[in-house]
Design an enzyme around this catalytic site. Structure first.
Site, PDB file in Angstrom:
ATOM      1  N   LYS A   1      45.712  40.060  53.059  1.00  0.00           N
ATOM      2  CA  LYS A   1      46.668  38.946  53.027  1.00  0.00           C
ATOM      3  C   LYS A   1      47.511  39.049  54.298  1.00  0.00           C
ATOM      4  CE  LYS A   1      48.599  35.416  50.971  1.00  0.00           C
ATOM      5  NZ  LYS A   1      47.916  34.110  50.853  1.00  0.00           N
TER       6      LYS A   1
ATOM      7  N   ASP B   1      43.310  35.059  48.643  1.00  0.00           N
ATOM      8  CA  ASP B   1      43.264  33.830  47.835  1.00  0.00           C
ATOM      9  C   ASP B   1      41.984  33.059  48.125  1.00  0.00           C
ATOM     10  OD1 ASP B   1      44.311  33.464  50.387  1.00  0.00           O
ATOM     11  OD2 ASP B   1      45.825  31.986  49.792  1.00  0.00           O
TER      12      ASP B   1
ATOM     13  N   TYR C   1      49.356  50.735  44.165  1.00  0.00           N
ATOM     14  CA  TYR C   1      49.221  51.569  42.958  1.00  0.00           C
ATOM     15  C   TYR C   1      49.988  52.885  43.095  1.00  0.00           C
ATOM     16  CZ  TYR C   1      45.536  49.005  40.416  1.00  0.00           C
ATOM     17  OH  TYR C   1      44.821  48.095  39.687  1.00  0.00           O
TER      18      TYR C   1
ATOM     19  N   ASP D   1      36.965  42.268  38.844  1.00  0.00           N
ATOM     20  CA  ASP D   1      36.841  41.607  37.530  1.00  0.00           C
ATOM     21  C   ASP D   1      36.284  40.202  37.697  1.00  0.00           C
ATOM     22  OD1 ASP D   1      38.011  43.811  36.247  1.00  0.00           O
ATOM     23  OD2 ASP D   1      39.182  42.543  34.898  1.00  0.00           O
TER      24      ASP D   1
ATOM     25  N   ASP E   1      40.859  45.565  42.609  1.00  0.00           N
ATOM     26  CA  ASP E   1      40.942  45.534  41.149  1.00  0.00           C
ATOM     27  C   ASP E   1      40.723  44.110  40.643  1.00  0.00           C
ATOM     28  OD1 ASP E   1      41.524  46.498  38.504  1.00  0.00           O
ATOM     29  OD2 ASP E   1      43.464  45.502  38.691  1.00  0.00           O
TER      30      ASP E   1
HETATM   31  C1  IPM Z   1      40.056  49.478  36.845  1.00  0.00           C
HETATM   32  C2  IPM Z   1      41.146  49.408  35.820  1.00  0.00           C
HETATM   33  C3  IPM Z   1      42.277  50.356  36.220  1.00  0.00           C
HETATM   34  C4  IPM Z   1      42.797  49.921  37.570  1.00  0.00           C
HETATM   35  C5  IPM Z   1      43.416  50.442  35.201  1.00  0.00           C
HETATM   36  C6  IPM Z   1      42.912  50.786  33.814  1.00  0.00           C
HETATM   37  C7  IPM Z   1      44.458  51.436  35.638  1.00  0.00           C
HETATM   38  O1  IPM Z   1      41.583  48.109  35.661  1.00  0.00           O
HETATM   39  O2  IPM Z   1      39.488  50.577  37.043  1.00  0.00           O
HETATM   40  O3  IPM Z   1      39.742  48.462  37.441  1.00  0.00           O
HETATM   41  O4  IPM Z   1      43.653  49.040  37.646  1.00  0.00           O
HETATM   42  O5  IPM Z   1      42.346  50.480  38.562  1.00  0.00           O
HETATM   43 MN    MN Z   2      40.469  46.643  36.799  1.00  0.00          MN
END
Ligand code: IPM
Ligand code: MN
Length: 357
Positions: free
Chosen positions: A192, A224, A142, A252, A248
């Site tokens: 990884k 993975d 990032y 999710d 990240d």
């Molecule tokens: C998160 C979000 C952010 C990230 C984005 C919005 C920059 O997806 O906080 O997980 O990738 O960190």
């Molecule tokens: Mn995110």
């Protein structure tokens, strides 16, 4: 009376709607537990770009730095996608994380009993899930340099750099150890290392740090495989320690175990200054302004803020209990809809939570 200065960044999309619920919750709790909450709202994200041509204006960052905690909703909208990268709402978020040195992002993934049937995974797979993703937040790909695009060649090119030094890996590992010590002392580090040098350093450093703690049980997975295991048998995990990008993605994925990404809170912390508490989900521009968003991840982030940022543990627990009570009575927002539930709007579910406090 104790008094806390909270900076609220309600941001874009559904941000203002879900923030309103959290403000009301905080007001109720401040009466119940006799503390004062001074909420200062600042521009941040796309809305800050509109006002100040900067998604993370200096005044906002200064206010955040001098606060006791920052409560953030969400930022972003497709309409900003064509702006230069540094002016996009997401860049503002990265700037905030970096300016406050928030290297540790904590994302707890907890199953709420009443939502066992809301996940796309089978009930028996998810019923014992209780894990925490510890994500490094201000390094890795990032922020790594060099980064950029080369457009003056025959073929266009673009590149990013995934880089860590050992001190960055050490400090996030120490955070994971601290959390693991309050839980089952299990850490699974995700990398990884079979392909990337940066992951080999990650793996070696995590091993170095954790071997100082005799009762920490460390395992390693390639990312993975970790993604596969999270879907196959998520209850095997306790603390997952990983870098910025993998954290990240995996968070999710882990969110969906709980039924909806609208349920997942997070805390971004350093060892000294104020933390930022924000839901894992984004700004959902498609449903913004319709009063149908799920305010629970934001409310749970408010709970994390009270517990970790302000040390108001009872008030924090009240939010969790209130949410469980509301869910067990069958009230849901649209994202969690099932046959027997009663679907409520964002503000209505907020009212139900407040009534339970
Ligand atoms: C998160 C979000 C952010 C990230 C984005 C919005 C920059 O997806 O906080 O997980 O990738 O960190
Ligand atoms: Mn995110």
């Amino acid at each position: 009376m104790k008094s806390y200065k909270i900076v609220l960044l309600s941001g874009d999309g559904i941000g203002p709607e879900i923030s309103e619920v959290s403000i009301k919750i905080l007001k109720k709790l401040s009466q119940k537990y006799a503390f004062e909450i001074d909420i200062k709202e600042e521009y941040f994200g796309g809305i800050a770009y509109e006002k100040h041509k900067d998604p993370a204006p200096k005044v906002t960052l200064e206010q955040c730095k001098s606060s006791d905690a920052v409560l953030l909703a969400c930022v972003g909208d497709v309409k900003y996608d064509s702006l230069p990268r540094e002016l996009r709402p997401e860049s503002g978020l990265l700037k905030l994380r970096s300016a406050l040195n928030l290297f540790a992002n904590i994302r707890p993934v907890k199953i709420r009993k009443s939502l066992l049937d809301s996940s796309s995974l089978k009930k028996e797979i998810i019923e014992n899930v209780d894990l925490i993703v510890v994500r490094e937040l201000i390094g890795g790909i990032y922020f790594g340099k060099p980064r950029g695009q080369i457009t003056n060649t025959e073929l266009k090119k673009a590149f990013n750099t995934m880089v860590y030094d050992s001190s960055e890996i050490e400090r996030i590992t120490e955070v994971a150890v601290k959390i693991a010590n309050q839980r089952s002392k299990k850490i699974c580090s995700v990398d990884k290392a079979n392909v990337l040098e940066v992951s080999q350093l990650w793996r070696d450093t995590v091993l170095d740090v954790t071997s100082k703690y005799k009762d920490i049980n460390l395992s390693n997975l390639y990312v993975d495989n970790a993604a596969m295991q999270l879907v196959k048998e998520p209850s095997q995990f306790d603390v997952i320690l990983t870098n910025n990008l993998f954290g990240d993605i995996l968070s999710d994925l882990a969110a969906m175990i709980t039924g909806s990404i609208g349920m997942l809170p997070s805390a971004s912390l350093n060892n000294t200054g104020p933390g930022v508490f924000e839901p894992v989900h984004g700004s959902a521009p498609d449903i913004a302004g319709k009063n149908i968003a799920n305010p629970i991840a934001m409310a749970l982030s408010t709970s994390m803020m009270l517990k970790i940022g302000l040390n108001e543990k009872e008030a924090a627990d009240d939010i969790e209990t209130a949410i469980d009570n509301v869910l067990s009575k069958g009230y849901r927002t649209l994202d969690l809809k099932n046959e027997n539930c009663q679907v409520l709007s964002c503000s209505e579910i907020g009212e139900k939570i407040i009534q339970e406090i």
